[in-house]
Design a protein around this motif. Structure first.
Motif, PDB file in Angstrom:
ATOM      1  N   ALA A 188       0.838  -1.208   0.000  1.00 23.38           N
ATOM      2  CA  ALA A 188       0.000   0.000   0.000  1.00 23.38           C
ATOM      3  C   ALA A 188       0.868   1.251   0.000  1.00 23.38           C
ATOM      4  N   ARG A 189       1.906   1.228   0.825  1.00 23.14           N
ATOM      5  CA  ARG A 189       2.777   2.389   0.929  1.00 23.14           C
ATOM      6  C   ARG A 189       3.520   2.646  -0.387  1.00 23.14           C
ATOM      7  N   GLN A 190       3.984   1.570  -1.008  1.00 24.74           N
ATOM      8  CA  GLN A 190       4.771   1.743  -2.235  1.00 24.74           C
ATOM      9  C   GLN A 190       3.886   2.132  -3.421  1.00 24.74           C
ATOM     10  N   VAL A 191       2.676   1.579  -3.502  1.00 20.11           N
ATOM     11  CA  VAL A 191       1.791   1.987  -4.605  1.00 20.11           C
ATOM     12  C   VAL A 191       1.437   3.465  -4.457  1.00 20.11           C
ATOM     13  N   ALA A 192       1.199   3.903  -3.237  1.00 20.50           N
ATOM     14  CA  ALA A 192       0.928   5.333  -3.030  1.00 20.50           C
ATOM     15  C   ALA A 192       2.129   6.168  -3.467  1.00 20.50           C
ATOM     16  N   ARG A 193       3.304   5.679  -3.154  1.00 22.32           N
ATOM     17  CA  ARG A 193       4.538   6.375  -3.538  1.00 22.32           C
ATOM     18  C   ARG A 193       4.716   6.428  -5.063  1.00 22.32           C
ATOM     19  N   ALA A 194       4.074   5.489  -5.768  1.00 17.91           N
ATOM     20  CA  ALA A 194       4.257   5.371  -7.219  1.00 17.91           C
ATOM     21  C   ALA A 194       3.448   6.404  -8.010  1.00 17.91           C
ATOM     22  N   ARG A 195       2.760   7.271  -7.339  1.00 13.39           N
ATOM     23  CA  ARG A 195       1.921   8.288  -8.022  1.00 13.39           C
ATOM     24  C   ARG A 195       2.678   8.915  -9.198  1.00 13.39           C
ATOM     25  N   GLY A 196       2.015   8.920 -10.351  1.00 12.44           N
ATOM     26  CA  GLY A 196       2.614   9.528 -11.532  1.00 12.44           C
ATOM     27  C   GLY A 196       3.609   8.631 -12.251  1.00 12.44           C
ATOM     28  N   ARG A 197       3.862   7.449 -11.702  1.00 13.54           N
ATOM     29  CA  ARG A 197       4.885   6.576 -12.295  1.00 13.54           C
ATOM     30  C   ARG A 197       4.328   5.216 -12.716  1.00 13.54           C
ATOM     31  N   ILE A 198       3.049   4.968 -12.542  1.00 15.38           N
ATOM     32  CA  ILE A 198       2.509   3.649 -12.901  1.00 15.38           C
ATOM     33  C   ILE A 198       2.196   3.643 -14.394  1.00 15.38           C
ATOM     34  N   ALA A 199       3.025   2.934 -15.142  1.00 11.91           N
ATOM     35  CA  ALA A 199       2.905   2.941 -16.599  1.00 11.91           C
ATOM     36  C   ALA A 199       2.103   1.752 -17.109  1.00 11.91           C
ATOM     37  N   ALA A 200       1.882   0.752 -16.272  1.00 15.39           N
ATOM     38  CA  ALA A 200       1.142  -0.436 -16.699  1.00 15.39           C
ATOM     39  C   ALA A 200       0.585  -1.150 -15.476  1.00 15.39           C
ATOM     40  N   PHE A 201      -0.547  -1.832 -15.684  1.00 15.22           N
ATOM     41  CA  PHE A 201      -1.186  -2.595 -14.608  1.00 15.22           C
ATOM     42  C   PHE A 201      -1.529  -3.973 -15.166  1.00 15.22           C
ATOM     43  N   HIS A 202      -0.857  -4.998 -14.619  1.00 13.39           N
ATOM     44  CA  HIS A 202      -1.004  -6.361 -15.134  1.00 13.39           C
ATOM     45  C   HIS A 202      -1.770  -7.229 -14.141  1.00 13.39           C
ATOM     46  N   VAL A 203      -2.618  -8.100 -14.670  1.00 16.19           N
ATOM     47  CA  VAL A 203      -3.385  -8.981 -13.788  1.00 16.19           C
ATOM     48  C   VAL A 203      -3.282 -10.447 -14.191  1.00 16.19           C
ATOM     49  N   GLY A 238      -3.536   7.610  -8.883  1.00 17.66           N
ATOM     50  CA  GLY A 238      -3.670   8.346 -10.142  1.00 17.66           C
ATOM     51  C   GLY A 238      -3.683   7.506 -11.399  1.00 17.66           C
ATOM     52  N   TYR A 239      -3.555   6.187 -11.271  1.00 11.85           N
ATOM     53  CA  TYR A 239      -3.540   5.353 -12.474  1.00 11.85           C
ATOM     54  C   TYR A 239      -4.938   5.253 -13.074  1.00 11.85           C
ATOM     55  N   ALA A 240      -5.032   5.494 -14.375  1.00 12.89           N
ATOM     56  CA  ALA A 240      -6.335   5.423 -15.047  1.00 12.89           C
ATOM     57  C   ALA A 240      -6.191   4.699 -16.378  1.00 12.89           C
ATOM     58  N   GLY A 241      -5.211   3.813 -16.480  1.00 10.90           N
ATOM     59  CA  GLY A 241      -4.927   3.152 -17.745  1.00 10.90           C
ATOM     60  C   GLY A 241      -5.563   1.779 -17.859  1.00 10.90           C
ATOM     61  N   PRO A 242      -5.098   1.007 -18.827  1.00  9.03           N
ATOM     62  CA  PRO A 242      -5.667  -0.307 -19.104  1.00  9.03           C
ATOM     63  C   PRO A 242      -5.361  -1.336 -18.026  1.00  9.03           C
ATOM     64  N   CYS A 243      -6.062  -2.438 -18.147  1.00 11.90           N
ATOM     65  CA  CYS A 243      -5.903  -3.608 -17.281  1.00 11.90           C
ATOM     66  C   CYS A 243      -5.437  -4.736 -18.200  1.00 11.90           C
ATOM     67  N   GLU A 244      -4.169  -5.062 -18.093  1.00 10.30           N
ATOM     68  CA  GLU A 244      -3.563  -6.012 -19.043  1.00 10.30           C
ATOM     69  C   GLU A 244      -3.531  -7.408 -18.444  1.00 10.30           C
ATOM     70  N   VAL A 245      -4.120  -8.364 -19.136  1.00  9.19           N
ATOM     71  CA  VAL A 245      -4.092  -9.739 -18.633  1.00  9.19           C
ATOM     72  C   VAL A 245      -2.852 -10.442 -19.184  1.00  9.19           C
ATOM     73  N   GLU A 246      -2.046 -10.958 -18.260  1.00 14.00           N
ATOM     74  CA  GLU A 246      -0.798 -11.629 -18.636  1.00 14.00           C
ATOM     75  C   GLU A 246      -0.686 -12.903 -17.805  1.00 14.00           C
ATOM     76  N   ILE A 247      -1.003 -14.027 -18.435  1.00 13.28           N
ATOM     77  CA  ILE A 247      -1.008 -15.304 -17.719  1.00 13.28           C
ATOM     78  C   ILE A 247      -0.001 -16.249 -18.358  1.00 13.28           C
TER      79      ILE A 247
END
Lengths: 272, 272
Positions: A188-203, A238-247
């Motif tokens: 939680a702490r690190q994701v909050a710290r990542a503000r403005g730097r999250i370029a991708a979100f993988h699930v 602040g992340y508002a991008g895609p949700c990428e499925v990578e299995i």
């Protein structure tokens, strides 16, 4: 709860059965608006053709997999990795990818010197970053699960990736893959710290039991990861991008890719 | 470089072939001065007999494995875990163990709520700590590798264990197992922070490749962990205790235990 961002298909999810053309057609057929190709699939089709066909299909490219892997046993090996990354940056630019996903790479063969491998990663990144900035390609540092540290990724935690992103600044973000970070007491702490730097979100999901350290990832909803909870952390940062499925999964690679895409789309709606 | 502390045999290393009597005799035969029994082996022999025979053999007890595992699906399950830990504390006291090794336990079945499981661990520890202090038994919190988070250990990093040790203070230390922490980018900083709290030092090795998430640990020297480097960190933080070999491995369980002990003793001298 908000809905997840638009779905993107990482091509590794159907790696064994579909080439890039089939992935592009599959996304169109299933109404999946985004794609994240691996470089071998792009090379197979040819870069220019891949860029054109993805564009013609109207798909966005959430990332190109993968650069990085800088540690090597000698200077020649490290130079080879740097040159390969320069090509990957050109490819990401040509594809209009939102980022180039950059992995740590493992320990050089025979080495037990983890700090040295991490320093090689740092220096490799420094060497290719000017080219990435010049091309307007965002580098997305993706920490992989610590169980991959020896042979795949000396980049092990979000905190470590963010230390690098903060040090290098412009053009360097992180790829947040729930599989690799869900266990982290610092999450939680690190994701909050990542503000403005999250370029991708993988699930994907963590299965119980997990039978293989690399190729037994689960379909979203089949495991124990609180995916919506982690997505909410990313959105709060602040992340508002895609949700990428990578299995990466021997089990899903053996299934009909159309069935995998149907299920991924369902689970994107119900479990992400 | 200093020599490692005296060797102790964690009984799980020869789990499938030797009972506690055989472990005690084996240590005597091979000149291994310490033992760390698992509770099932102690129960099999009977606590009083185990304590007497270990004492008569002149072995020190570097730890008792294992307590903890507090998360459970309901209050009754959590109470059962607490009661089991109270018995473990009595056993550790009777055996004269340097510590009771305490593990996190996994997510309760069906749960995806990792923060809740971690809170259960915290509360379980709080519930048993007065008894441990009264008995003079040191609780050694052992973070396990993050790959065990779902089903074995919600206690995932040294930093997290030290947060708890600092919160609870008296009577709570940590068990530092190189297998579980070697990958951690925070390792040097956290071991330094652990000054005065390192109650146990466990060794084995990380194999490349690793074929199983639980039962494929390597013999010291066969993998990629810089064991002497981590030991040096522990010593710089004031640790001067034993070096406990704890190998969970289908491969080594299949070997002649006398051969395993011979090799462990060799590698204790050459690779730790």
């Amino acid at each position: 709860m908000s809905k997840p961002g638009p779905l993107s298909l990482n091509t590794v999810t159907v790696r064994d059965r579909w080439n890039l053309a089939q992935c592009i057609e599959g996304c169109a057929r299933h109404g999946i608006p985004g794609l994240s190709p691996w470089r071998d699939k792009v090379a197979e089709m040819g870069l220019a053709a891949a860029a054109r066909r993805i564009r013609e299909a109207g798909l966005f490219v959430s990332g190109l997999c993968r650069g990085g892997m800088f540690p090597a046993a000698d200077a020649a090996g490290r130079q080879t990795a740097i040159e390969d990354n320069l090509r990957a940056i050109e490819e990401a630019h040509a594809l209009g990818a939102a980022c180039l996903v950059v992995l740590g790479g493992g320990l050089p063969p025979g080495s037990k010197d983890l700090p040295a491998a991490r320093a090689m990663f740092h220096d490799g990144l420094a060497a290719v970053l000017p080219a990435a900035r010049a091309a307007g390609v965002t580098i997305a540092l993706e920490p992989l699960h610590p169980m991959t540290c020896a042979d795949r990724s000396v980049l092990s935690t979000l905190g470590q990736a963010l230390d690098l992103a903060e040090e290098f600044g412009e053009g360097v973000g992180i790829a947040l893959d729930v599989y690799h970070v869900w266990w982290d007491p610092e999450l939680a702490r690190q994701v909050a710290r990542a503000r403005g730097r999250i370029a991708a979100f993988h699930v994907c999901d963590w299965l119980v039991p997990t039978s293989d350290l690399v190729f037994d990832r689960g379909m979203m909803g089949d495991g124990v990861i609180d995916i919506p909870g982690i997505r909410a952390m990313a959105e709060a940062a602040g992340y508002a991008g895609p949700c990428e499925v990578e299995i990466l999964s021997r089990r899903w690679w053996a299934e009909d890719p159309d069935q995998v895409l149907r299920l991924a789309k369902e689970r994107h709606a119900s479990a992400c």
